[in-house]
Motif scaffolding. Structure first.
Motif, mmCIF file in Angstrom:
data_model
loop_
_atom_site.group_PDB
_atom_site.id
_atom_site.type_symbol
_atom_site.label_atom_id
_atom_site.label_comp_id
_atom_site.label_asym_id
_atom_site.label_seq_id
_atom_site.Cartn_x
_atom_site.Cartn_y
_atom_site.Cartn_z
ATOM 1 N N LYS A 9 0.834 -1.208 0.000
ATOM 2 C CA LYS A 9 0.000 0.000 0.000
ATOM 3 C C LYS A 9 0.866 1.254 0.000
ATOM 4 C CE LYS A 9 -3.999 -2.024 2.333
ATOM 5 N NZ LYS A 9 -4.878 -1.969 3.543
ATOM 6 N N VAL A 10 1.889 1.248 0.859
ATOM 7 C CA VAL A 10 2.795 2.395 0.900
ATOM 8 C C VAL A 10 3.535 2.532 -0.433
ATOM 9 C CG1 VAL A 10 4.851 3.333 2.012
ATOM 10 C CG2 VAL A 10 3.062 2.275 3.393
ATOM 11 N N GLY A 11 3.986 1.398 -0.984
ATOM 12 C CA GLY A 11 4.685 1.434 -2.260
ATOM 13 C C GLY A 11 3.804 1.927 -3.390
ATOM 14 N N ALA A 12 2.522 1.531 -3.394
ATOM 15 C CA ALA A 12 1.604 1.991 -4.437
ATOM 16 C C ALA A 12 1.385 3.500 -4.350
ATOM 17 C CB ALA A 12 0.274 1.253 -4.315
ATOM 18 N N THR A 13 1.258 4.002 -3.136
ATOM 19 C CA THR A 13 1.091 5.456 -2.975
ATOM 20 C C THR A 13 2.327 6.208 -3.455
ATOM 21 O OG1 THR A 13 -0.322 5.065 -1.052
ATOM 22 C CG2 THR A 13 0.584 7.275 -1.310
ATOM 23 N N ALA A 14 3.505 5.719 -3.043
ATOM 24 C CA ALA A 14 4.741 6.360 -3.484
ATOM 25 C C ALA A 14 4.919 6.228 -4.991
ATOM 26 C CB ALA A 14 5.931 5.753 -2.749
ATOM 27 N N GLY A 15 4.532 5.060 -5.549
ATOM 28 C CA GLY A 15 4.648 4.885 -6.986
ATOM 29 C C GLY A 15 3.767 5.845 -7.764
ATOM 30 N N ALA A 16 2.561 6.095 -7.261
ATOM 31 C CA ALA A 16 1.679 7.065 -7.924
ATOM 32 C C ALA A 16 2.303 8.461 -7.911
ATOM 33 C CB ALA A 16 0.320 7.074 -7.243
ATOM 34 N N CYS A 17 2.891 8.822 -6.773
ATOM 35 C CA CYS A 17 3.586 10.126 -6.712
ATOM 36 C C CYS A 17 4.770 10.150 -7.680
ATOM 37 C CB CYS A 17 4.062 10.388 -5.287
ATOM 38 S SG CYS A 17 2.739 10.549 -4.075
ATOM 39 N N GLY A 18 5.464 9.004 -7.794
ATOM 40 C CA GLY A 18 6.580 8.927 -8.723
ATOM 41 C C GLY A 18 6.145 9.069 -10.166
ATOM 42 N N LEU A 19 5.007 8.486 -10.511
ATOM 43 C CA LEU A 19 4.489 8.641 -11.871
ATOM 44 C C LEU A 19 4.234 10.109 -12.205
ATOM 45 C CD1 LEU A 19 1.942 5.666 -12.038
ATOM 46 C CD2 LEU A 19 4.140 5.837 -13.236
ATOM 47 N N PHE A 20 3.623 10.807 -11.266
ATOM 48 C CA PHE A 20 3.335 12.223 -11.495
ATOM 49 C C PHE A 20 4.624 13.037 -11.591
ATOM 50 C CE2 PHE A 20 2.586 16.466 -9.694
ATOM 51 C CZ PHE A 20 1.650 16.950 -10.604
ATOM 52 N N THR A 21 5.556 12.770 -10.667
ATOM 53 C CA THR A 21 6.823 13.499 -10.676
ATOM 54 C C THR A 21 7.613 13.226 -11.951
ATOM 55 O OG1 THR A 21 6.896 13.337 -8.263
ATOM 56 C CG2 THR A 21 8.938 13.919 -9.378
ATOM 57 N N GLY A 22 7.626 11.956 -12.385
ATOM 58 C CA GLY A 22 8.331 11.620 -13.615
ATOM 59 C C GLY A 22 7.734 12.293 -14.832
ATOM 60 N N ALA A 23 6.412 12.380 -14.860
ATOM 61 C CA ALA A 23 5.767 13.059 -15.983
ATOM 62 C C ALA A 23 6.137 14.537 -16.013
ATOM 63 C CB ALA A 23 4.258 12.886 -15.881
ATOM 64 N N VAL A 24 6.147 15.173 -14.842
ATOM 65 C CA VAL A 24 6.537 16.586 -14.779
ATOM 66 C C VAL A 24 7.985 16.765 -15.213
ATOM 67 C CG1 VAL A 24 6.872 18.552 -13.235
ATOM 68 C CG2 VAL A 24 4.830 17.116 -13.004
ATOM 69 N N ALA A 25 8.868 15.861 -14.743
ATOM 70 C CA ALA A 25 10.282 15.954 -15.122
ATOM 71 C C ALA A 25 10.462 15.751 -16.620
ATOM 72 C CB ALA A 25 11.088 14.917 -14.349
ATOM 73 N N GLY A 26 9.700 14.848 -17.207
ATOM 74 C CA GLY A 26 9.802 14.637 -18.642
ATOM 75 C C GLY A 26 9.359 15.851 -19.431
ATOM 76 N N ILE A 27 8.299 16.516 -18.957
ATOM 77 C CA ILE A 27 7.831 17.719 -19.647
ATOM 78 C C ILE A 27 8.855 18.835 -19.527
ATOM 79 C CG2 ILE A 27 6.057 19.506 -19.612
ATOM 80 C CD1 ILE A 27 4.076 17.346 -18.701
ATOM 81 N N VAL A 28 9.428 18.999 -18.328
ATOM 82 C CA VAL A 28 10.413 20.059 -18.124
ATOM 83 C C VAL A 28 11.652 19.839 -18.989
ATOM 84 C CG1 VAL A 28 11.966 21.098 -16.427
ATOM 85 C CG2 VAL A 28 9.594 20.596 -15.809
ATOM 86 N N ARG A 29 12.101 18.606 -19.114
ATOM 87 C CA ARG A 29 13.314 18.288 -19.869
ATOM 88 C C ARG A 29 13.041 18.054 -21.358
ATOM 89 N NH1 ARG A 29 16.770 14.064 -16.050
ATOM 90 N NH2 ARG A 29 16.910 15.412 -14.201
ATOM 91 N N SER A 30 11.788 18.163 -21.737
ATOM 92 C CA SER A 30 11.409 17.905 -23.131
ATOM 93 C C SER A 30 11.830 16.500 -23.552
ATOM 94 C CB SER A 30 12.044 18.948 -24.070
ATOM 95 O OG SER A 30 11.601 20.246 -23.739
ATOM 96 N N ALA A 31 11.652 15.549 -22.631
ATOM 97 C CA ALA A 31 12.007 14.153 -22.862
ATOM 98 C C ALA A 31 10.722 13.337 -22.954
ATOM 99 C CB ALA A 31 12.894 13.650 -21.734
ATOM 100 N N PRO A 32 10.843 12.052 -23.312
ATOM 101 C CA PRO A 32 9.649 11.199 -23.372
ATOM 102 C C PRO A 32 8.928 11.140 -22.018
ATOM 103 C CG PRO A 32 11.473 10.133 -24.488
ATOM 104 C CD PRO A 32 12.035 11.353 -23.805
ATOM 105 N N THR A 33 7.745 11.687 -21.983
ATOM 106 C CA THR A 33 7.014 11.805 -20.722
ATOM 107 C C THR A 33 6.655 10.447 -20.143
ATOM 108 O OG1 THR A 33 6.085 13.898 -21.500
ATOM 109 C CG2 THR A 33 5.028 12.875 -19.606
#
Length: 201
Positions: A9-33
């Protein structure tokens, strides 16, 4: 299951936050989101799940009943080392040792801060309980009362009520005496006003 289910449960919550953070990082770096999002989500899920599961298992190993602050510190340090090792494996073999060392320090430091805050809160609560006043009372117009203080206030109010009743009784007694005095004063006047019977009758 007591360790696996909460950890997932804790891992799933952290993973969801990671998905969002990774998407933001991909947009900022103009990389594959999508790539950045999946990569970050997987790393966060792995770190959170391994850390939480290892910490629960370590607490059960170090403490049979209630864990002490020292037990929590050791468990968090071990959990940080395991999570750092797995995180380093995801990034490459060269990152295993630095990851284990850094995450062990992070786990120990975070737990030390948590232990200090818990001890400070407990000490503050004990002080407030002894003094009978909480920290919030400095800003609140309401003052907490102990049982003895409340009993004293009730006794004072009861004495005031008894004093008021005594004054009312005295006033009623004075009124009765005044009315009786007036009645006694009026009786001679009534006898004088009645004419005496005639001798002829």
């Amino acid at each position: 299951m007591e360790i696996l289910v909460p950890s997932l449960k804790v891992g799933a919550t952290a993973g969801a936050c990671g998905l969002f953070t990774g998407a933001v990082a991909g947009i900022v770096r103009s990389a594959p989101t999508v790539f950045f999002s999946i990569l970050a989500g997987g790393q966060w899920f792995t770190l959170a799940t391994s850390y939480y599961a290892t910490r629960l298992a370590s607490l059960k190993h170090f403490a049979e009943d209630e864990p002490t602050p020292g037990d929590k510190l050791k468990a968090s340090t071990v959990a940080g080392g395991v999570a750092g090792t797995l995180g380093g494996l995801l990034r490459g073999p060269r990152n295993v040792i630095p990851g284990a060392v850094m995450f062990s320090l992070f786990g120990a430091g975070g737990q030390a801060i948590a232990n200090w805050r818990t001890a400070s809160a407990a000490e503050s609560s004990a002080t407030d309980t002894k003094s009978g006043r909480g920290l919030w009372s400095k800003w609140s117009p309401i003052t907490p009362l102990s049982d003895k203080d409340y009993e004293k206030i009730l006794e004072e109010k009861l004495l005031r009520v008894e004093a008021d009743i005594a004054l009312i009784d005295d006033r009623i007694k004075e009124i009765h005496e005044s009315e009786s005095q007036k009645a006694n004063d009026e009786l001679p006047g009534c006898e004088k006003s009645n004419p005496a019977p005639s001798s002829k009758a």
